[in-house]
Design an enzyme around this catalytic site. Sequence first.
Site, short mmCIF file in Angstrom:
data_model
loop_
_atom_site.label_atom_id
_atom_site.label_comp_id
_atom_site.label_asym_id
_atom_site.label_seq_id
_atom_site.Cartn_x
_atom_site.Cartn_y
_atom_site.Cartn_z
N SER A 14 15.10 -12.94 -114.20
CA SER A 14 14.65 -14.05 -115.05
C SER A 14 15.52 -14.21 -116.30
CB SER A 14 13.19 -13.82 -115.48
OG SER A 14 12.84 -14.80 -116.43
N THR A 61 5.53 -16.11 -113.18
CA THR A 61 6.40 -16.46 -112.06
C THR A 61 5.97 -15.71 -110.80
OG1 THR A 61 8.69 -16.81 -111.41
CG2 THR A 61 8.28 -14.87 -112.76
N LYS A 65 1.57 -17.05 -109.70
CA LYS A 65 1.18 -18.40 -110.16
C LYS A 65 -0.19 -18.84 -109.66
CE LYS A 65 5.83 -20.11 -111.00
NZ LYS A 65 6.82 -21.16 -110.82
N GLY A 128 5.18 -20.72 -103.91
CA GLY A 128 4.50 -20.98 -105.19
C GLY A 128 4.87 -22.27 -105.90
N VAL A 129 6.12 -22.71 -105.82
CA VAL A 129 6.56 -23.83 -106.64
C VAL A 129 6.42 -25.19 -105.93
CG1 VAL A 129 9.02 -23.89 -106.02
CG2 VAL A 129 8.34 -24.36 -108.36
N ASN A 149 7.92 -25.24 -93.15
CA ASN A 149 7.94 -23.85 -93.59
C ASN A 149 7.96 -22.96 -92.36
OD1 ASN A 149 7.81 -21.98 -95.83
ND2 ASN A 149 5.82 -21.38 -95.03
N ARG A 150 8.71 -21.84 -92.50
CA ARG A 150 8.80 -20.89 -91.39
C ARG A 150 7.39 -20.54 -90.90
NH1 ARG A 150 11.31 -15.22 -93.02
NH2 ARG A 150 9.44 -15.31 -94.32
N THR A 151 6.49 -20.24 -91.81
CA THR A 151 5.10 -20.00 -91.44
C THR A 151 4.35 -21.32 -91.61
OG1 THR A 151 5.41 -17.84 -92.47
CG2 THR A 151 3.15 -18.42 -91.87
N GLY A 232 18.95 -25.58 -109.34
CA GLY A 232 17.68 -25.63 -110.08
C GLY A 232 17.78 -25.35 -111.56
P1 ATR Z 1 5.29 -16.91 -101.83
O1 ATR Z 1 5.45 -17.27 -100.38
O2 ATR Z 1 4.69 -15.54 -102.05
O3 ATR Z 1 4.67 -17.98 -102.68
P2 ATR Z 1 7.83 -17.71 -102.76
O4 ATR Z 1 9.04 -16.94 -103.18
O5 ATR Z 1 7.27 -18.70 -103.69
O6 ATR Z 1 6.75 -16.66 -102.37
O7 ATR Z 1 8.12 -18.45 -101.39
C1 ATR Z 1 9.03 -17.99 -100.49
C2 ATR Z 1 9.32 -19.13 -99.51
O8 ATR Z 1 10.55 -18.85 -98.84
C3 ATR Z 1 8.28 -19.27 -98.44
O9 ATR Z 1 8.17 -20.63 -98.08
C4 ATR Z 1 8.89 -18.45 -97.29
O10 ATR Z 1 8.47 -18.81 -96.00
P3 ATR Z 1 7.21 -18.04 -95.31
O11 ATR Z 1 6.00 -18.71 -95.87
O12 ATR Z 1 7.39 -18.27 -93.86
O13 ATR Z 1 7.33 -16.60 -95.70
C5 ATR Z 1 10.33 -18.82 -97.45
N1 ATR Z 1 11.23 -17.85 -96.80
C6 ATR Z 1 11.49 -16.59 -97.22
N2 ATR Z 1 12.38 -15.99 -96.41
C7 ATR Z 1 12.70 -16.90 -95.44
C8 ATR Z 1 13.58 -16.91 -94.29
N3 ATR Z 1 14.33 -15.85 -94.00
N4 ATR Z 1 13.65 -18.04 -93.56
C9 ATR Z 1 12.89 -19.12 -93.86
N5 ATR Z 1 12.05 -19.17 -94.92
C10 ATR Z 1 11.96 -18.09 -95.69
#
Ligand code: ATR
Length: 264
Positions: A14, A61, A65, A128-129, A149-151, A232
């Site tokens: 940060s 952060t 959040k 989060g954002v 999103n991957r998930t 960003g």
């Molecule tokens: P959080 O998910 O805890 O809020 P974040 O840093 O704000 O954390 O978000 C990370 C983002 O990056 C998520 O959208 C995550 O996707 P998942 O929800 O599937 O975990 C995405 N991300 C992280 N690693 C990734 C990868 N290798 N390929 C694609 N997306 C990825």
Amino acid sequence: MKKYLVIGNPIDHSLSPELHNYWIKKNKIDAIYEKKKINNEDLKKLILEIREKKIAGVNVTVPFKQQIIPLIDKLSNEAKITQSVNTIYYKNNEIVGHNTDIDGFELGIKEAKYNVNNKNIFILGAGGVVSSIIYALEKMKASKIIVCNRTKNKAENLKKLFKNITVVDWGHIPDFDMIINATSVGLKEEDRIKLDFSEMHRNKFFYDVIYNPKETNFLKIGHELNCKTENGKKMFVFQALAAFKVWHNVEPEVNEEIYKLLDQ
Ligand code: ATR
């Protein structure tokens, strides 16, 4: 001397202290801003320290959040709509959670001289954002917001807050004018998003929420396609500016020196 903090985990990366302490000094305010790595179980103690006036304000952060919300007395409208708090202050004996990422994104895009009005926006990620980005884009009158999103269910969950968004499968690239990387992929220099952009046309706007490294592999792809690109950094500066205004009632100056300060 008033004490301000940014909390997160990890927090090493940060640059908020550099920015806030620069403005604190410039405006001759008797305050200090520090960063602190914390765990979930430290959140309650932190809130207590705000109540006891040991800490005057906090930036929040990843990954707190959302997690901080149940501990807060009152949410600003922006924090309520996005279910995301990045700035905390104490007013009239209440701990208030606010969201300045919305302003940060909106002002950052304006500084980058891009007009979102009537554009199709494709967002990668649902972390989060992203709720702040969607809210800002809706304010700026984007015509369509597509999230992947991957998930997938995390993207689907965003529909509870923003019913007009479209969710697509990871790997599917729809037609768009602006693409936003809001994943954490790119924080490490060698990180690559596993998506195939080879069928993509020119004249797109590639935007990465990441500002360090300055040019992620995602932005390099945009660059190679002769597209407009933006990282960003401006969003980061303007979310900090909005927090500074809330805490100190002073509008700090944004100048070239600040952007250099952040080029580490
Ligand atoms: P959080 O998910 O805890 O809020 P974040 O840093 O704000 O954390 O978000 C990370 C983002 O990056 C998520 O959208 C995550 O996707 P998942 O929800 O599937 O975990 C995405 N991300 C992280 N690693 C990734 C990868 N290798 N390929 C694609 N997306 C990825």
